[in-house]
Motif scaffolding. Structure first.
Motif, mmCIF file in Angstrom:
data_model
loop_
_atom_site.group_PDB
_atom_site.id
_atom_site.type_symbol
_atom_site.label_atom_id
_atom_site.label_comp_id
_atom_site.label_asym_id
_atom_site.label_seq_id
_atom_site.Cartn_x
_atom_site.Cartn_y
_atom_site.Cartn_z
ATOM 1 N N GLU A 294 0.820 -1.210 0.000
ATOM 2 C CA GLU A 294 0.000 0.000 0.000
ATOM 3 C C GLU A 294 0.857 1.265 0.000
ATOM 4 O O GLU A 294 0.511 2.260 -0.652
ATOM 5 N N ASP A 295 1.975 1.251 0.723
ATOM 6 C CA ASP A 295 2.830 2.437 0.786
ATOM 7 C C ASP A 295 3.344 2.823 -0.595
ATOM 8 O O ASP A 295 3.438 4.017 -0.917
ATOM 9 N N SER A 296 3.685 1.827 -1.406
ATOM 10 C CA SER A 296 4.173 2.106 -2.759
ATOM 11 C C SER A 296 3.061 2.695 -3.622
ATOM 12 O O SER A 296 3.291 3.620 -4.400
ATOM 13 N N LEU A 297 1.862 2.163 -3.466
ATOM 14 C CA LEU A 297 0.730 2.672 -4.237
ATOM 15 C C LEU A 297 0.381 4.099 -3.824
ATOM 16 O O LEU A 297 0.018 4.933 -4.665
ATOM 17 N N LYS A 298 0.513 4.401 -2.537
ATOM 18 C CA LYS A 298 0.224 5.753 -2.060
ATOM 19 C C LYS A 298 1.207 6.768 -2.632
ATOM 20 O O LYS A 298 0.842 7.912 -2.913
ATOM 21 N N ILE A 299 2.457 6.350 -2.796
ATOM 22 C CA ILE A 299 3.446 7.234 -3.422
ATOM 23 C C ILE A 299 3.017 7.562 -4.836
ATOM 24 O O ILE A 299 3.102 8.709 -5.293
ATOM 25 N N GLN A 300 2.528 6.558 -5.540
ATOM 26 C CA GLN A 300 2.087 6.775 -6.920
ATOM 27 C C GLN A 300 0.875 7.709 -6.974
ATOM 28 O O GLN A 300 0.765 8.538 -7.883
ATOM 29 N N VAL A 301 -0.015 7.582 -6.002
ATOM 30 C CA VAL A 301 -1.175 8.475 -5.929
ATOM 31 C C VAL A 301 -0.712 9.926 -5.847
ATOM 32 O O VAL A 301 -1.275 10.821 -6.483
ATOM 33 N N GLY A 302 0.352 10.162 -5.083
ATOM 34 C CA GLY A 302 0.860 11.514 -4.892
ATOM 35 C C GLY A 302 1.543 12.107 -6.107
ATOM 36 O O GLY A 302 1.801 13.312 -6.144
ATOM 37 N N THR A 303 1.858 11.276 -7.095
ATOM 38 C CA THR A 303 2.504 11.780 -8.311
ATOM 39 C C THR A 303 1.585 11.630 -9.513
ATOM 40 O O THR A 303 2.036 11.448 -10.645
ATOM 41 N N THR A 304 0.280 11.705 -9.242
ATOM 42 C CA THR A 304 -0.721 11.556 -10.304
ATOM 43 C C THR A 304 -1.710 12.714 -10.257
ATOM 44 O O THR A 304 -2.150 13.120 -9.182
ATOM 45 N N GLN A 305 -2.042 13.243 -11.413
ATOM 46 C CA GLN A 305 -3.106 14.236 -11.512
ATOM 47 C C GLN A 305 -4.334 13.516 -12.061
ATOM 48 O O GLN A 305 -4.367 13.123 -13.226
ATOM 49 N N TRP A 306 -5.322 13.307 -11.212
ATOM 50 C CA TRP A 306 -6.517 12.568 -11.611
ATOM 51 C C TRP A 306 -7.482 13.468 -12.370
ATOM 52 O O TRP A 306 -7.554 14.677 -12.108
ATOM 53 N N LEU A 307 -8.223 12.893 -13.278
ATOM 54 C CA LEU A 307 -9.230 13.620 -14.052
ATOM 55 C C LEU A 307 -10.581 12.968 -13.823
ATOM 56 O O LEU A 307 -10.783 11.809 -14.200
ATOM 57 N N ASP A 308 -11.522 13.708 -13.203
ATOM 58 C CA ASP A 308 -12.845 13.115 -13.054
ATOM 59 C C ASP A 308 -13.545 13.123 -14.416
ATOM 60 O O ASP A 308 -13.066 13.736 -15.386
ATOM 61 N N ASN A 309 -14.672 12.448 -14.496
ATOM 62 C CA ASN A 309 -15.325 12.260 -15.794
ATOM 63 C C ASN A 309 -15.761 13.569 -16.441
ATOM 64 O O ASN A 309 -15.645 13.740 -17.663
ATOM 65 N N GLY A 310 -16.262 14.495 -15.629
ATOM 66 C CA GLY A 310 -16.703 15.767 -16.178
ATOM 67 C C GLY A 310 -15.555 16.555 -16.773
ATOM 68 O O GLY A 310 -15.652 17.098 -17.886
ATOM 69 N N GLU A 311 -14.442 16.620 -16.048
ATOM 70 C CA GLU A 311 -13.265 17.348 -16.536
ATOM 71 C C GLU A 311 -12.716 16.704 -17.799
ATOM 72 O O GLU A 311 -12.336 17.391 -18.754
ATOM 73 N N GLN A 312 -12.690 15.378 -17.805
ATOM 74 C CA GLN A 312 -12.179 14.682 -18.978
ATOM 75 C C GLN A 312 -13.058 14.899 -20.204
ATOM 76 O O GLN A 312 -12.558 15.116 -21.315
ATOM 77 N N ALA A 313 -14.375 14.866 -20.006
ATOM 78 C CA ALA A 313 -15.296 15.088 -21.119
ATOM 79 C C ALA A 313 -15.087 16.474 -21.724
ATOM 80 O O ALA A 313 -15.095 16.643 -22.955
ATOM 81 N N ASN A 314 -14.860 17.470 -20.868
ATOM 82 C CA ASN A 314 -14.624 18.832 -21.357
ATOM 83 C C ASN A 314 -13.337 18.924 -22.157
ATOM 84 O O ASN A 314 -13.271 19.607 -23.191
ATOM 85 N N LYS A 315 -12.295 18.212 -21.696
ATOM 86 C CA LYS A 315 -11.009 18.278 -22.386
ATOM 87 C C LYS A 315 -11.038 17.503 -23.710
ATOM 88 O O LYS A 315 -10.287 17.814 -24.629
ATOM 89 N N PHE A 316 -11.891 16.499 -23.797
ATOM 90 C CA PHE A 316 -12.112 15.849 -25.087
ATOM 91 C C PHE A 316 -12.821 16.813 -26.032
ATOM 92 O O PHE A 316 -12.455 16.942 -27.204
ATOM 93 N N SER A 317 -13.831 17.500 -25.515
ATOM 94 C CA SER A 317 -14.666 18.365 -26.350
ATOM 95 C C SER A 317 -13.916 19.573 -26.889
ATOM 96 O O SER A 317 -14.091 19.952 -28.058
#
Length: 359
Positions: A294-317
């Protein structure tokens, strides 16, 4: 009997720790960023725990990587019943990098796959159609040893740099060299696997390394943050270059069974938003499935910019997604992976995602 030097002891410790982390060779890409061509594992079939889907539901063969990007949507899709609700069952097949996934896709063994930024050139070559953006990677970094005297990108001239070639780590290195007015030929670049690159840096066998999280955290732990010079990471080159991690469909599968791709992305969007809103639970479930700590996965979470569905749909459009990929293509042209920049709408299908969000 060989006498253990201080460097040798550090190498041994780093190697021992890394052996427990090798499941995270995705890269960002790969990922890592491991969307690169090295360190591919032989694919093995496995399935997240959860309620079994009826056997008469159509099956989709999906390539995943053992991390928060390439596994979590599959785990949540199964655990929360999103695939079952969509009317599909997923056969999850493990890989450690993008090129072998696309090879399996070409042979008809894989229908949909997760890839890191480093494998995007294969989609641009027509070997996969991007149907969703998993996230943006910010975890690739270039570190230099303090004793090397390197303080800026230009100081890499004549120095030895370890990097897993064909990964987003190499992409960041090349961008940094350009920023410093250098060419790859001005540097002694050693192609290493992830464990080799980290061990070489820790033991002082290279002056610098281009690598990604969570291995960057392991380097800091072994060497000491005060003895490392961080030259830059993905954010250094924002917004000119962004490093999206993607889900791609086999062009043949998309053409012959578009309804199944649509159902997968429909389930994926539910898993994506759940992951963002319940990240701690997502880490726990992903760790259980992948056996990555879990500690390794948490590090990866901290180096990721997540895109929720609404934001992603806008960036596609608004065309932002296409701009991201066309900018990356320029890097692939420079390193010889592509002959020219391909219009992104040739290998990016925005309609599938937008339809899934509306549903």
């Amino acid at each position: 009997m060989l006498k253990k030097t201080k460097a040798a002891k550090k190498w041994f410790i780093a190697t021992a720790v890394l052996s427990s982390m090798l499941l995270l060779l995705s890269a960002c890409g790969g990922a890592g960023s491991a969307g690169g061509s090295s360190n591919a594992a032989a694919p093995g079939q496995s399935k997240p725990a959860g309620s079994a889907a009826p056997k008469d539901l159509p099956k989709i063969n999906v390539a995943y990587m053992p991390d928060m990007h390439g596994s979590t949507p599959i785990v949540l899709g199964e655990e929360k019943g999103y695939f079952k609700e969509a009317g599909i069952q997923v056969n999850a097949v493990k890989f450690l990098s993008g090129p072998p996934e696309l090879q399996a896709m070409a042979s008809g063994d894989i229908d949909i796959a997760y890839i890191g930024p480093g494998a995007t050139f294969l989609a641009a070559q027509g070997k996969g159609t991007i149907v969703a953006i998993d996230s943006l990677n910010t975890g690739d970094m270039v570190f230099a040893t303090q004793k090397s005297g390197i303080k800026d990108w230009k100081d890499l001239k004549g120095k030895t740099v370890g990097v897993p070639k064909g990964t987003s780590g190499e992409m960041i290195l090349n961008l940094g060299l350009e920023k410093g007015g250098l060419k790859p030929s001005d540097v002694n670049i050693l192609n290493m696997d992830v464990a080799g690159a980290v061990s070489a840096f820790v033991s002082g066998k290279v002056d610098a390394v281009a690598i990604w999280a969570p291995y960057t955290a392991e380097i800091e732990k072994q060497v000491g943050a005060d003895k490392i010079v961080k030259l830059g990471d993905n954010k250094t080159f924002f917004p000119d270059y962004v490093f999206p991690q993607s889900w791609v469909a086999s062009p043949k599968f998309l053409k012959e069974k578009p309804e199944l791709v649509q159902k997968f992305v429909q389930a994926w969007t539910k898993a994506n938003d759940y992951r963002i809103k319940h990240i701690d639970e997502a880490v726990q479930l992903t760790s259980k499935f992948t056996q990555v700590p879990e500690d390794s996965l948490k590090i990866q979470v901290g180096t990721t910019q997540w895109l929720d569905n609404g934001e992603q749909a806008n960036k596609f459009s608004d065309g932002t997604v296409n701009k991201w990929f066309e900018s990356l293509e320029k890097l692939f042209v420079q390193n010889g992976s592509l002959q020219s920049v391909v219009p992104a709408d040739k290998f990016v299908n925005k309609d599938v995602f937008q339809k899934a969000v509306k549903q």
